[in-house]
Design a protein around this motif. Sequence first.
Motif, PDB file in Angstrom:
ATOM      1  N   UNK A 212       0.804  -1.223   0.000  1.00 37.06           N
ATOM      2  CA  UNK A 212       0.000   0.000   0.000  1.00 37.06           C
ATOM      3  C   UNK A 212       0.839   1.275   0.000  1.00 37.06           C
ATOM      4  N   UNK A 213       1.689   1.424   1.015  1.00 31.59           N
ATOM      5  CA  UNK A 213       2.649   2.533   1.037  1.00 31.59           C
ATOM      6  C   UNK A 213       1.973   3.899   1.041  1.00 31.59           C
ATOM      7  N   UNK A 214       0.727   3.951   1.533  1.00 35.09           N
ATOM      8  CA  UNK A 214       0.026   5.229   1.572  1.00 35.09           C
ATOM      9  C   UNK A 214      -0.966   5.434   0.445  1.00 35.09           C
ATOM     10  N   UNK A 215      -1.001   4.530  -0.535  1.00 31.12           N
ATOM     11  CA  UNK A 215      -1.922   4.714  -1.668  1.00 31.12           C
ATOM     12  C   UNK A 215      -3.360   4.871  -1.163  1.00 31.12           C
TER      13      UNK A 215
ATOM     14  N   UNK B  66      -4.778   5.812   2.335  1.00 29.67           N
ATOM     15  CA  UNK B  66      -4.297   6.212   3.668  1.00 29.67           C
ATOM     16  C   UNK B  66      -5.030   5.527   4.818  1.00 29.67           C
TER      17      UNK B  66
ATOM     18  N   UNK C 207      -3.231   0.126   6.489  1.00 30.55           N
ATOM     19  CA  UNK C 207      -1.843   0.158   6.947  1.00 30.55           C
ATOM     20  C   UNK C 207      -0.874   0.318   5.775  1.00 30.55           C
ATOM     21  N   UNK C 208       0.225   1.027   6.005  1.00 26.29           N
ATOM     22  CA  UNK C 208       1.214   1.228   4.946  1.00 26.29           C
ATOM     23  C   UNK C 208       1.785  -0.090   4.438  1.00 26.29           C
TER      24      UNK C 208
ATOM     25  N   UNK D 161       5.204   0.789  -8.604  1.00 27.80           N
ATOM     26  CA  UNK D 161       5.060   1.978  -7.760  1.00 27.80           C
ATOM     27  C   UNK D 161       3.581   2.338  -7.736  1.00 27.80           C
ATOM     28  N   UNK D 162       2.892   2.075  -6.623  1.00 25.63           N
ATOM     29  CA  UNK D 162       1.448   2.315  -6.565  1.00 25.63           C
ATOM     30  C   UNK D 162       1.111   3.790  -6.757  1.00 25.63           C
ATOM     31  N   UNK D 163       0.025   4.024  -7.444  1.00 27.85           N
ATOM     32  CA  UNK D 163      -0.509   5.378  -7.603  1.00 27.85           C
ATOM     33  C   UNK D 163      -1.450   5.643  -6.432  1.00 27.85           C
ATOM     34  N   UNK D 164      -1.401   6.860  -5.892  1.00 37.29           N
ATOM     35  CA  UNK D 164      -2.259   7.167  -4.738  1.00 37.29           C
ATOM     36  C   UNK D 164      -3.741   7.056  -5.107  1.00 37.29           C
ATOM     37  N   UNK D 165      -4.513   6.522  -4.165  1.00 39.74           N
ATOM     38  CA  UNK D 165      -5.961   6.422  -4.352  1.00 39.74           C
ATOM     39  C   UNK D 165      -6.703   7.472  -3.539  1.00 39.74           C
TER      40      UNK D 165
END
Lengths: 436, 436, 436, 436
Positions: D338-341, D343, D346-347, D363-367
């Motif tokens: 996830x890495x914040x995609x 919020x 969990x990351x 590299x995930x795109x933010x959602x």
Amino acid sequence: MALKLVVIGGGSSYTPEIIEGMIKRYDSFPVSEIVLVDIEAGKGKLEVIGNLALRMVEKSGKPIKLSWTLDREKALENADFVSTQIRVGGLDARAKDERIPLSHGFIGQETNGAGGIMKAFRTIPVLMELAEDVHRICPNAWIINFTNPAGIVTEALLKHSFHQKVIGVCNIPFNMRHSTAEILNVSPEDVRIEFVGMNHFVFGKKVYVQGIDRTNEVLEKLQGDKLNYSPANIVNLGWSKTFIESTGLLPNPYHQYYFQTRDVLKKDIQSFHEHGTRAEKVMELEKSLFEIYSNQQLQDKPKELEERGGAFYSDVACSLMDSIYNNREDVQTVNTTNNGAIPDLPDDAVIEVNSVITSHGPEPITEGALPASVKGIVYQMKAFEELVILAAITGDYNDAYKAFVMNPLMGDEKQSKIVLDELLTAHQSYLPQFHF
Amino acid sequence: MALKLVVIGGGSSYTPEIIEGMIKRYDSFPVSEIVLVDIEAGKGKLEVIGNLALRMVEKSGKPIKLSWTLDREKALENADFVSTQIRVGGLDARAKDERIPLSHGFIGQETNGAGGIMKAFRTIPVLMELAEDVHRICPNAWIINFTNPAGIVTEALLKHSFHQKVIGVCNIPFNMRHSTAEILNVSPEDVRIEFVGMNHFVFGKKVYVQGIDRTNEVLEKLQGDKLNYSPANIVNLGWSKTFIESTGLLPNPYHQYYFQTRDVLKKDIQSFHEHGTRAEKVMELEKSLFEIYSNQQLQDKPKELEERGGAFYSDVACSLMDSIYNNREDVQTVNTTNNGAIPDLPDDAVIEVNSVITSHGPEPITEGALPASVKGIVYQMKAFEELVILAAITGDYNDAYKAFVMNPLMGDEKQSKIVLDELLTAHQSYLPQFHF
Amino acid sequence: MALKLVVIGGGSSYTPEIIEGMIKRYDSFPVSEIVLVDIEAGKGKLEVIGNLALRMVEKSGKPIKLSWTLDREKALENADFVSTQIRVGGLDARAKDERIPLSHGFIGQETNGAGGIMKAFRTIPVLMELAEDVHRICPNAWIINFTNPAGIVTEALLKHSFHQKVIGVCNIPFNMRHSTAEILNVSPEDVRIEFVGMNHFVFGKKVYVQGIDRTNEVLEKLQGDKLNYSPANIVNLGWSKTFIESTGLLPNPYHQYYFQTRDVLKKDIQSFHEHGTRAEKVMELEKSLFEIYSNQQLQDKPKELEERGGAFYSDVACSLMDSIYNNREDVQTVNTTNNGAIPDLPDDAVIEVNSVITSHGPEPITEGALPASVKGIVYQMKAFEELVILAAITGDYNDAYKAFVMNPLMGDEKQSKIVLDELLTAHQSYLPQFHF
Amino acid sequence: MALKLVVIGGGSSYTPEIIEGMIKRYDSFPVSEIVLVDIEAGKGKLEVIGNLALRMVEKSGKPIKLSWTLDREKALENADFVSTQIRVGGLDARAKDERIPLSHGFIGQETNGAGGIMKAFRTIPVLMELAEDVHRICPNAWIINFTNPAGIVTEALLKHSFHQKVIGVCNIPFNMRHSTAEILNVSPEDVRIEFVGMNHFVFGKKVYVQGIDRTNEVLEKLQGDKLNYSPANIVNLGWSKTFIESTGLLPNPYHQYYFQTRDVLKKDIQSFHEHGTRAEKVMELEKSLFEIYSNQQLQDKPKELEERGGAFYSDVACSLMDSIYNNREDVQTVNTTNNGAIPDLPDDAVIEVNSVITSHGPEPITEGALPASVKGIVYQMKAFEELVILAAITGDYNDAYKAFVMNPLMGDEKQSKIVLDELLTAHQSYLPQFHF
Ligand SMILES: [Mn+2]
Ligand SMILES: [Mn+2]
Ligand SMILES: [Mn+2]
Ligand SMILES: [Mn+2]
């Protein structure tokens, strides 16, 4: 110094408890005036309760000015505390909340599932109006909200009304503390439970006796077949050893609807067929209570009230008002804004949480992250509550539907619509915010 | 029932305060044994303090067994509380922490900037070792950490040692409360300040007197030219009306290093040239204190101790131990794990926060989001503290450098290296974790 | 199909770059109309630029309709893209932003410290007005914001205007990519840098060449004494081996103000005394540029423009518009809403971040948690930026003061007031939101 | 240059798809060696598949070295990509996962509810072992995990194995994209869906065609009675207008288990009684597929494979490998950290998310924040997945029980134990981590 309490829903059968509480606590919480307020439809009951309350005050000899009225605005003038204990639509509405979901094979309960959602839909607009009155007429007054679903209603007021001095109360944490004291054979005053979660979905995480952790001892005793700390209105099926042991948490009585759904549903449907709804039972109970109340010799809260199910409600509320008044800085369990106490939940969510009670309000004690075992379901319940509040405010059909379909006791996308439609129609006259 | 306190750094000139505190509180906190512990280098002072403490206990008539020793492990047996008040490298080291940064044109202070970082580097390994001893020998004991930088040290122990019963204390919140009481002309017991931030970087957000918000009154009075609530060891330059009014916060005395850097630097450099470092002044003070302590007629804490700068330190610690022992559930300001109290900061950060004090430890009260005006600098200070702790544990040069360059009082990438290198060399014998 | 670009601040000396960019990209981005817009005070320069642009378009033979006007509302009709490159108060205002802080011993710079704050205060209200015009007149148009401080201005628009199609651009990421390509002797197209942070405070975290991580190689080469990838307008002092090695990050040229403050200040004060402000140098440069532009034979962007300092600005903007127009889904570095890309920063913060560029806007790629070494200072800078935006919108003196005192280049509570007061007075006529 | 692919579970009936994919993409993804690996029990099928694959390669004329083996360690030497498509316990185990829950009145499905949990319990230890082998033998290789439950398995590997180059794939996002293209009558390449959620619980939030938002058009068409974009193995009951309209989201085919539980259960129980489990149907299908595969004339993937239900699986995996190999930086939907995609989650959670595919990974795109309507259930599902992974690693009975009781398709505290106990016993030989 004047200290005025206004009881909204003063004609409720619970009112004698509050009166008794005020009399008992008079020395530390010297209330000088109590006004019982109700609506036209409750005029008869208000009269009965008002007269009984007057006799109680007279017997006590305390210099409390007691009166009752249908004029809410006038009553609110100079109020310091406003307690609310209303039931929009009365027990008739409750009967529908119980019957309609059950008839489709879903849990039909006053504060959970479809029934609880509808109760929120009926109640929130009425209390929003009250909050605006309070904000205008007596802006320094605290609203002590008894009205169910107490957590949801409190969150709705704190998020959507200008009045921010609102605290929600419930007797479940109080009952759990008392039952736990009984289990451990200690005094309730020595017991503190660390609660996590929301009203009617709260878990006990730790039990301390005089500061010493005795959680495991309580958990072991809870695993017995029918060990019970439920209030009178909820029949307990007992929790399995595995559930208690693996979660390591004390469930509250309402958790049976979520974790014992099949058995509760079976039991409730059978009971419904044999005895009708719980609402109908309560109607009879109320009827006989009011007969007792009408007895002009009666000068005390009759013991029959305890069977009604809301025992200790007024203890909870009176203790809270006393601590606010006296800035006691003691720890009580109330429904208030999260503010980081449970970092997993939104900062503006209302949770049921141990708080330091001061004259400027409750200050929640941090809980830390939710236990892994229940964090999912607790978060979902809070997200569901947000949907309920949104729908109660907007009156939007789709918002209402989303609250239904995201409730763990409903969930089914097609059935949710059927049950929602039937309930909306049944309660139409109490749902002015919805368009029909 | 036995109740044993071990004082690590027992030869400190502050110890008579603790002894006095224990005697005063004996009825509610009946300590049965006190052991003063110190290291070989402090043997002489320990002897003086031990004898004075013995005379104080004897005069009091309380049945407290008092002794002193260099054998820490033996002393820790059956301890209930372990207080720490050590100074690794003594005042000589402090003098270097003050002199070296100043000589490069940076703030040179015991607990802030480069000096504070070096103090952390020297102290953390020693207290880590103590924490492991405590965990092994007396695992139920609480460590009450006085040792500066108290917040950083406490966070280091809570993050990196197995022993988790550690609480950090400082007299700054206590002093601010007392000064505020004086400003408002009320009793300190009636004042509660809501603190936000970390040790030596804490702000007062709200001032309540008997639960009533009187913050604005205090802020107005703070704007006066030289109004002061600093402890003896910090000369106050006064805060501008604009700063107080725009932030709406009570600064603590150490904030001058951050928000009045130029003036403080100028003043400190001048003072250094005229009088040498503060450490050197304290050495003289200590010398004369120990002369007084050596007087065999002295049976009380002498009033000269108050000038030393740490007034109320022991009041803070003794109150804390009393509340833990008696599970008082009163509110005190301590250094403990954030746990969501300030949602902007990591859950495992140590903050200085109002907490309910129970037998199972402090329970922080939620603060909510940091005030917008200071959230940036508070967050940065916490991130800086994390870098200090990392470097103190790893002994990695680059980690140490990062702590320097990210400290708001250092910052300069080239100067940071110069000052760090000089300090590392100067303190080499107290930094076993660093490789030279 | 019509494709219309409106250039706000069309009289800027940079405009020929944009014209050149549009001509070069005509095949993939077939702009059919360009309108240059400026204000009365810039009429003369607009005329010169407009005529040069016309000659450039004519020479190109592309069917682009080019015009210039002072009537912004009319120009905006049917616009698809609106680029902004304005300087409220002109170079005179910039000279004050540079001179006044310097004269008090603080960094005086166009986009950093006190100068950058004042530029934001002057610019935000003007661009807010533009954004509202765009939202009303051409609601589907994208605003491509060149105007500095570009990140702060973009965040202000996204938070406070109704128009949400706003993207901020800067040439720093582009320059860093090109310089890095040069360092590694590869093609810039093959280089991708993972950026973290905000406009003019962005760090390079990873350098990939054709997807392969070559960060360490770049970091080693950056440690050389004066290795440089700064734009023309910033003199680079070189970074120390220790700083590069310990942070493991590529600083951007503006970081020297924060991490080499002493040396930069010394150099800038000296340079100011010898040559006056950078603004004054630019005024001369502009003067000679406009002389060149006025040459009726000139049909191309003259090479002298490159010395001006904003090289590649139009490359960045033209590539961005091209990718939006063609829904390229390629990765570019833009200033847009965080949305979780850096979980430490607010979701609604504007950051400078690699994003997938689509027709519906940029989609930021997740960055993950900020590196421990810089998370404090990055967070503080963002919190500071929030204070700037608040003050720029409210025009409240205390808000402005808080932005000053919380800026790492100011910080001092007393000096902040002195510098702020002098700047407010100097810029009074461009600060209608502030009350004097 | 060598480019080696190892197919774990090479004897699977899906393998011909991968072979076909590799041949088709040879020009851009020039695989030089493919090794099919299986276990002793699958030797016969591996032989059949290996021979068919060899004939396919021969017919293609591509210089691909193809072989098969039971020696996994040897096969992994110098691997660049390792794809996994295993079924621990085979279709017999699947039959139990389907039959046992159904027999207690709960959803019995391969990747959802009790069946999905058990599949995770059997699979995770086996793939953990593979990951450790890969990390030791070919540490630069990417594991492309097809094995279900693909999201949970990928999260388990990323959290608990040292090997971090692991990506999970599923054909559901691919199918949804293709079906949506069909609905809109456009080319699938022009469609991009913004997905939110996790594998088999993913929603489509936005549908873009060439960058233009056409979500509402798709939502309207989805409301039709039986409009369907399900894969072959899932019978679709159609979604109600209210559900689609109120959530504004595209459900995936597996969502029927959660939002149409009653109807699906009724249908599945009936189907089970009439035709047995889906596993049994697949067994027949497989049998006839292998007969076809054994035909020595067959040199192509036979069209009968499409009926098997996993259509496009290999398309998804081959595209992914191609983009990694060529650092394409195109956008694909994969299961990664996830890495914040999102919020809210969990990351370190694995989500199914649009990502830019590079040589160094996705590299995930933010959602951004989850849609309010589903944030509760998505969060709960992720919390449930964490419990599954914990139990799969620890083999602790209570952890397994918690995963059951917190799964929305189980939930009942007493029934959960009954079903869990029966499944543990049934699968005992494939659950070495559990103690019986
Ligand atoms: Mn209740
Ligand atoms: Mn201190
Ligand atoms: Mn720039
Ligand atoms: Mn799948």
